[in-house]
Write a protein that holds these residues in place. Structure first.
Motif, PDB file in Angstrom:
ATOM      1  N   ILE A 113     -26.608  14.907  19.628  1.00 35.30           N
ATOM      2  CA  ILE A 113     -26.797  13.890  20.326  1.00 35.30           C
ATOM      3  C   ILE A 113     -25.555  12.783  20.631  1.00 35.30           C
ATOM      4  N   ALA A 114     -24.769  12.993  19.535  1.00 39.43           N
ATOM      5  CA  ALA A 114     -23.507  12.022  19.474  1.00 39.43           C
ATOM      6  C   ALA A 114     -22.614  12.656  20.551  1.00 39.43           C
ATOM      7  N   MET A 115     -22.533  14.004  20.790  1.00 39.64           N
ATOM      8  CA  MET A 115     -21.667  14.413  21.954  1.00 39.64           C
ATOM      9  C   MET A 115     -22.202  14.006  23.320  1.00 39.64           C
ATOM     10  N   TYR A 116     -23.425  14.199  23.542  1.00 43.33           N
ATOM     11  CA  TYR A 116     -24.168  13.672  24.811  1.00 43.33           C
ATOM     12  C   TYR A 116     -23.918  12.268  25.040  1.00 43.33           C
ATOM     13  N   HIS A 117     -23.637  11.315  23.976  1.00 40.29           N
ATOM     14  CA  HIS A 117     -23.449  10.090  24.175  1.00 40.29           C
ATOM     15  C   HIS A 117     -21.936   9.979  24.718  1.00 40.29           C
ATOM     16  N   ALA A 118     -21.030  10.673  24.082  1.00 44.62           N
ATOM     17  CA  ALA A 118     -19.671  10.725  24.564  1.00 44.62           C
ATOM     18  C   ALA A 118     -19.391  11.320  26.068  1.00 44.62           C
ATOM     19  N   LYS A 119     -20.420  12.158  26.474  1.00 47.86           N
ATOM     20  CA  LYS A 119     -20.534  12.533  27.821  1.00 47.86           C
ATOM     21  C   LYS A 119     -20.752  11.428  28.590  1.00 47.86           C
ATOM     22  N   HIS A 120     -21.980  10.574  28.315  1.00 46.13           N
ATOM     23  CA  HIS A 120     -22.263   9.660  28.892  1.00 46.13           C
ATOM     24  C   HIS A 120     -21.062   8.346  29.056  1.00 46.13           C
ATOM     25  N   CYS A 121     -20.489   8.255  28.009  1.00 45.79           N
ATOM     26  CA  CYS A 121     -19.523   7.211  27.988  1.00 45.79           C
ATOM     27  C   CYS A 121     -18.214   7.415  28.858  1.00 45.79           C
ATOM     28  N   GLY A 122     -18.098   8.468  29.663  1.00 45.36           N
ATOM     29  CA  GLY A 122     -17.156   8.863  30.415  1.00 45.36           C
ATOM     30  C   GLY A 122     -16.070  10.084  30.142  1.00 45.36           C
ATOM     31  N   ARG A 123     -16.552  10.823  29.117  1.00 50.00           N
ATOM     32  CA  ARG A 123     -16.000  12.229  28.808  1.00 50.00           C
ATOM     33  C   ARG A 123     -14.534  11.908  28.134  1.00 50.00           C
ATOM     34  N   ASN A 124     -13.939  12.926  27.930  1.00 50.69           N
ATOM     35  CA  ASN A 124     -12.566  13.045  26.939  1.00 50.69           C
ATOM     36  C   ASN A 124     -12.625  11.873  25.784  1.00 50.69           C
ATOM     37  N   GLY A 125     -13.734  11.747  25.011  1.00 51.87           N
ATOM     38  CA  GLY A 125     -13.781  10.921  24.149  1.00 51.87           C
ATOM     39  C   GLY A 125     -14.697  11.330  23.069  1.00 51.87           C
ATOM     40  N   HIS A 126     -14.900  10.524  21.888  1.00 49.93           N
ATOM     41  CA  HIS A 126     -16.065  10.993  20.998  1.00 49.93           C
ATOM     42  C   HIS A 126     -16.913   9.822  20.648  1.00 49.93           C
ATOM     43  N   VAL A 127     -18.053  10.571  20.213  1.00 48.34           N
ATOM     44  CA  VAL A 127     -18.929   9.246  19.406  1.00 48.34           C
ATOM     45  C   VAL A 127     -19.329   9.768  18.199  1.00 48.34           C
ATOM     46  N   VAL A 128     -19.354   8.806  17.329  1.00 47.17           N
ATOM     47  CA  VAL A 128     -19.812   9.111  15.933  1.00 47.17           C
ATOM     48  C   VAL A 128     -21.205   8.933  15.683  1.00 47.17           C
ATOM     49  N   TYR A 129     -22.195   9.850  15.218  1.00 43.80           N
ATOM     50  CA  TYR A 129     -23.513   9.637  15.132  1.00 43.80           C
ATOM     51  C   TYR A 129     -23.823   8.633  14.339  1.00 43.80           C
ATOM     52  N   GLU A 130     -24.848   7.802  14.807  1.00 39.82           N
ATOM     53  CA  GLU A 130     -25.383   6.656  13.901  1.00 39.82           C
ATOM     54  C   GLU A 130     -26.942   7.029  13.475  1.00 39.82           C
ATOM     55  N   PRO A 131     -27.399   6.512  12.669  1.00 36.14           N
ATOM     56  CA  PRO A 131     -28.899   6.646  12.182  1.00 36.14           C
ATOM     57  C   PRO A 131     -29.680   6.158  13.160  1.00 36.14           C
ATOM     58  N   GLY A 132     -30.598   6.809  13.622  1.00 34.43           N
ATOM     59  CA  GLY A 132     -31.544   6.205  14.834  1.00 34.43           C
ATOM     60  C   GLY A 132     -31.004   6.532  16.263  1.00 34.43           C
ATOM     61  N   MET A 133     -29.957   6.981  16.454  1.00 32.25           N
ATOM     62  CA  MET A 133     -29.546   7.374  17.723  1.00 32.25           C
ATOM     63  C   MET A 133     -30.143   8.556  18.246  1.00 32.25           C
ATOM     64  N   ALA A 134     -30.683   8.307  19.528  1.00 30.63           N
ATOM     65  CA  ALA A 134     -31.504   9.358  20.128  1.00 30.63           C
ATOM     66  C   ALA A 134     -30.746   9.917  21.186  1.00 30.63           C
ATOM     67  N   MET A 135     -31.194  10.919  21.609  1.00 32.75           N
ATOM     68  CA  MET A 135     -30.598  11.786  23.070  1.00 32.75           C
ATOM     69  C   MET A 135     -30.663  10.643  24.044  1.00 32.75           C
ATOM     70  N   PRO A 136     -29.641  10.767  24.998  1.00 31.49           N
ATOM     71  CA  PRO A 136     -29.640  10.184  26.041  1.00 31.49           C
ATOM     72  C   PRO A 136     -30.878  10.349  27.046  1.00 31.49           C
ATOM     73  N   ASP A 137     -31.215   9.532  27.996  1.00 29.16           N
ATOM     74  CA  ASP A 137     -32.178   9.835  28.925  1.00 29.16           C
ATOM     75  C   ASP A 137     -31.887  11.091  29.678  1.00 29.16           C
ATOM     76  N   VAL A 138     -32.743  11.889  29.791  1.00 27.76           N
ATOM     77  CA  VAL A 138     -32.583  13.477  30.502  1.00 27.76           C
ATOM     78  C   VAL A 138     -31.856  13.158  32.161  1.00 27.76           C
ATOM     79  N   ARG A 139     -32.357  12.056  32.747  1.00 27.55           N
ATOM     80  CA  ARG A 139     -31.655  11.745  34.150  1.00 27.55           C
ATOM     81  C   ARG A 139     -30.247  11.713  33.930  1.00 27.55           C
ATOM     82  N   ARG A 140     -29.795  10.984  32.854  1.00 29.02           N
ATOM     83  CA  ARG A 140     -28.084  10.930  32.768  1.00 29.02           C
ATOM     84  C   ARG A 140     -27.368  11.923  32.102  1.00 29.02           C
ATOM     85  N   ARG A 141     -28.097  13.069  31.947  1.00 24.49           N
ATOM     86  CA  ARG A 141     -27.294  14.107  31.350  1.00 24.49           C
ATOM     87  C   ARG A 141     -27.156  15.160  32.463  1.00 24.49           C
TER      88      ARG A 141
END
Length: 230
Positions: free
Chosen positions: A186-214
Motif C-alpha cells: 500500500i505504501a509503495m503504491y502511494h509512492a508511485k502516486h506521489c511521483g515515483r523515485n521516492g518512498h512512503v512510510v505506511y501509517e495505520p489506516g492507510m488504504a490502497m490508492p484508488d484503482v483509477r490512479r494505479r
C-alpha cells in the motif's frame, strides 16, 4: 588365520571397498539435492531469494523466542520496460541483477535479507535496529538510482533506473503476505502516486490508492483474487 577370521576379514574389506565406491555417488546425490533446494528458494537471474525463500526467511526471523517487530520494504522499479525495449532482455537482466545486489547489500547492512519477488519487484525484511524508517527507505531509493554501466552491442552505455519504495512496520506475529507485505505494498503504491523515485512510510489506516490512479492490478493481486474465487 582360521577360516572364520578370514571370512570376517574378507567381508570387512569388501564392505570398505564398497563404501569407497559408493561415496562419490552419495556425494553427487547430496550436491544435486542441495542444488535443487537452492533453486526452489532463489531467483535464477539475481541469485537473491525468491518469494518462497523470503517466506522461509520471515519464518526464521520471526520464529525466535526473542523476535520483535520487523521492517518490511517493498520496492518496485519505475518504468523498467524501456530498458528491455532499448537494450534487450539480456541487458535488462543485468540491470535487475545489479539492482538486486544493491538492495541485498542494504538489507545485509541492517541485518536483514532481500528477495526478488517477480519482474522488477523486490522486497526486504529487516530487524528493527533503528526506528527511522524514512531514513532506511531513502537509502534504498538513493542507491538504486545510481547509474548502472552496461556493454550493449559492443558499446558502453549507462542506464539509470529509479524505484518507488513502500516501507512498513509489522509485528512478528502478523501474517506475512496478508498484513506485513500488504502494508508495504500500500505504501509503495502511494509512492508511485506521489511521483515515483521516492518512498512512503505506511501509517495505520492507510488504504490502497484508488484503482483509477494505479497502473492496474499487480500479478500478486490477480493471483490472490483468483485464489479467492477458485
Amino acid at each position: 588365520m582360521s577360516l572364520p577370521l578370514i571370512m570376517i576379514a574378507t567381508t570387512l574389506v569388501a564392505f570398505t571397498l564398497g563404501g569407497l565406491t559408493m561415496w562419490p555417488s552419495v556425494r553427487r546425490l547430496r550436491n544435486r539435492l542441495t542444488g535443487a533446494i537452492w533453486q526452489l528458494e532463489h531467483d535464477p537471474v539475481t541469485g537473491m531469494l525468491n518469494r518462497a525463500g523470503l517466506l522461509a526467511a520471515h519464518a526464521t526471523l520471526t520464529g525466535a523466542d526473542t523476535a520483535g517487530p520487523i521492517i518490511v520494504v517493498l520496492i518496485d522499479l519505475d518504468d523498467f520496460k524501456p530498458v528491455n525495449d532499448t537494450h534487450g532482455h539480456e541487458q535488462g537482466d543485468n540491470v535487475l541483477a545489479a539492482t538486486g545486489g544493491r538492495i541485498a547489500d542494504i538489507a545485509a547492512l541492517h541485518g536483514g535479507t532481500a528477495a526478488r519477488l517477480s519482474g522488477d519487484e523486490y522486497a526486504a525484511l529487516l530487524p528493527v535496529r533503528i526506528p527511522d524508517l524514512a531514513r532506511i527507505a531513502d537509502t534504498f531509493v538513493a542507491l538504486i538510482a545510481q547509474p548502472v554501466e552496461l556493454t550493449a552491442h559492443g558499446t558502453r552505455v549507462t542506464v539509470t533506473v529509479t524505484a518507488s519504495v513502500g516501507i512498513a512496520l509489522a509485528e512478528s506475529t502478523d501474517p506475512f503476505e496478508e498484513v506485513a507485505l500488504r502494508r508495504a505494498d500500500i505504501a509503495m503504491y502511494h509512492a508511485k502516486h506521489c511521483g515515483r523515485n521516492g518512498h512512503v512510510v505506511y501509517e495505520p489506516g492507510m488504504a490502497m490508492p484508488d484503482v483509477r490512479r494505479r497502473r492496474g492490478p499487480r500479478l500478486r493481486d490477480r493471483r490472490l483474487s483468483n485464489e479467492a474465487t477458485a
